[in-house]
Design an enzyme around this catalytic site. Structure first.
Site, short mmCIF file in Angstrom:
data_model
loop_
_atom_site.label_atom_id
_atom_site.label_comp_id
_atom_site.label_asym_id
_atom_site.label_seq_id
_atom_site.Cartn_x
_atom_site.Cartn_y
_atom_site.Cartn_z
N THR A 1 0.83 -1.20 0.00
CA THR A 1 0.00 0.00 0.00
C THR A 1 0.86 1.25 0.00
O THR A 1 0.56 2.24 -0.67
CB THR A 1 -0.95 0.00 1.21
OG1 THR A 1 -1.64 -1.24 1.27
CG2 THR A 1 -1.96 1.12 1.10
N ASP A 2 1.96 1.23 0.75
CA ASP A 2 2.91 2.34 0.71
C ASP A 2 3.46 2.53 -0.69
O ASP A 2 3.55 3.66 -1.21
CB ASP A 2 4.07 2.07 1.68
CG ASP A 2 3.77 2.52 3.10
OD1 ASP A 2 2.94 3.43 3.27
OD2 ASP A 2 4.37 1.96 4.03
N VAL A 3 3.88 1.42 -1.31
CA VAL A 3 4.48 1.51 -2.64
C VAL A 3 3.47 2.03 -3.65
O VAL A 3 3.76 2.92 -4.46
CB VAL A 3 5.04 0.15 -3.08
CG1 VAL A 3 5.47 0.17 -4.55
CG2 VAL A 3 6.23 -0.25 -2.20
#
Length: 417
Positions: A188-190
């Site tokens: 999700t960060d990426v």
């Protein structure tokens, strides 16, 4: 944005774009690393004496030329190449003045502080856009700038759970190892970092028409919900929340991992003609005409039966043998690699996905490169992730015309490092 000679751009696609990066951990740094790979001049603002949180997220650490651990965490290294590091105490008035002055000379600012928390420093969008109306200001938070949870911190793991991803990841309840699972990378960060790159580049294009910057409000939860793709649409179509299928696919069969006599491999059979080709290649042509399996919708309804037949059959030979036979008929197939296997894949090697970026502590420092391949403005690897504050003097001299005496005074006061 860049000088051109005979129609050929000089430098990367984003050469001439200045990015002020106040973010830390992963989503923001991933975004700014992509921009840096594309040629933007990214100045990473870090806390004096501490820096980005991920500098301390080790072991493992980068090895020096002698093979010994440094204090440069591998996590930090993965998302901060091609940037310059400036250490500034933004809690101090002088530090805030420096950041404002840097923002006045920048095209883009990226930050991932809690919603509204930079306003007390005069570093919020409203304040900085008055100084620099052309500034594109990208805020990356867990929950966005509005809503009942806007003030809360949001980490990838929490968002994978809240955003529904873990409910469809992992083996089904009752199966061995069943239960919700997070993805093995902070995906999700990426993804939020990548969506933020899209937003920033769109805002840069819009600025060419309007002359104005704008605020990009990016939230991990928004991105995770958006990235549910067909799974969320399946729910909206049926009113039934999708469950976990392990390595299987909700809408396509066979689309799964299978255990051969030695190890696991994957088949991703996307249509009926591929299924017929698969059946012929593995010596079970009769399955392609069986009314239970001839069409995908029937294979989905008879998932357990076809999966059991194939699982039993594949135990008769090795994974490599099955992959060789199946790949010859153009059905998507492959072994399941660990990270070492993935990085040593001949295709990965041929695509130049492993790059050497000499570091002051290790001239043979390697990392995974960018997947972006541009014919005229290729990605360049100019520098590894910077040491904390290694570019403070150079950047402040270049951007703000500070003298050696002024820099010395700021260092002595603890404003910069």
């Amino acid at each position: 944005m860049s000088d051109e000679s005979e129609g050929v751009p000089s430098g990367g696609a984003l050469t001439g774009i200045r990015v002020l990066d106040l973010s830390r951990v992963l989503a923001g740094p991933w975004c700014s690393q992509v921009l840096a790979d594309l040629g933007a001049d990214v100045v990473k603002v870090e806390r004096v004496g501490q820096g980005d949180d991920t500098r301390a997220w080790g072991p493992p650490y980068m090895k020096d030329a002698q093979g010994d651990d440094t204090l440069e965490a591998s996590y930090y290294q993965s998302s901060n190449r091609n940037k310059r590091s400036v250490a500034v105490d933004i809690a101090s008035e002088k530090g805030q003045e420096i950041v404002r002055a840097l923002a006045a000379e920048s095209d883009v600012l990226i930050e991932n502080f809690k919603a509204g928390s930079l306003a007390k420093y005069g570093l919020d969008y409203a304040s900085l856009s008055r100084i620099n109306p052309r500034l594109i200001y990208c805020s990356i938070t867990g929950f966005g700038q509005m809503g009942p949870r806007a003030q809360e911190p949001g980490y990838d793991f929490i968002i994978q759970g809240m955003g529904g991803l873990m409910s469809i990841t992992g083996e089904r309840d009752g199966a061995p190892g069943g239960g919700p699972q997070k993805v093995g990378v902070a995906v999700t960060d990426v993804m939020t970092g990548l969506y933020s790159v899209v937003a920033i580049q769109a805002a840069l294009l819009a600025r060419e028409k309007t002359g104005r910057g704008q605020h990009c409000d990016m939230a991990l939860l928004d991105v995770q919900v958006a990235a549910l793709g067909n799974q969320s649409q399946n729910y909206l179509s049926t009113g039934v929340a999708p469950g976990r299928y392990g390595n299987a696919h909700a809408n396509i069969v066979p689309y799964n991992s299978f255990h051969a006599s030695d190890k696991d491999f994957i088949i991703a059979c996307g249509n009926d003609s591929q299924f017929a080709a698969l059946c012929g290649a593995i010596g079970l042509p009769e399955l392609a005409t069986d009314p239970r399996f001839s069409r995908n919708e029937n294979r989905v309804r008879n998932r357990e039966a076809i999966t059991q037949i194939l699982s039993t059959h594949f135990k008769r030979d090795t994974a490599e043998a099955w992959v060789e036979r199946i790949s010859k008929v153009k059905v998507p197939v492959g072994v399941i690699n660990d990270i070492a296997g993935a990085l040593s894949e001949p295709q990965v090697q041929a695509r130049g996905m492993l790059v050497n970026i000499p570091h002051s502590m290790n001239q043979d420092f390697k990392m995974v490169g960018s997947p972006i391949h541009l014919s005229d403005t290729p990605v360049e690897y100019k520098r590894p992730a910077p040491l904390l504050g290694q570019d403070t003097e150079a950047v402040l001299s270049e951007y703000l015309d500070l003298t050696a005496d002024q820099l010395s005074q700021l260092k002595g006061d603890g404003v910069v490092g």
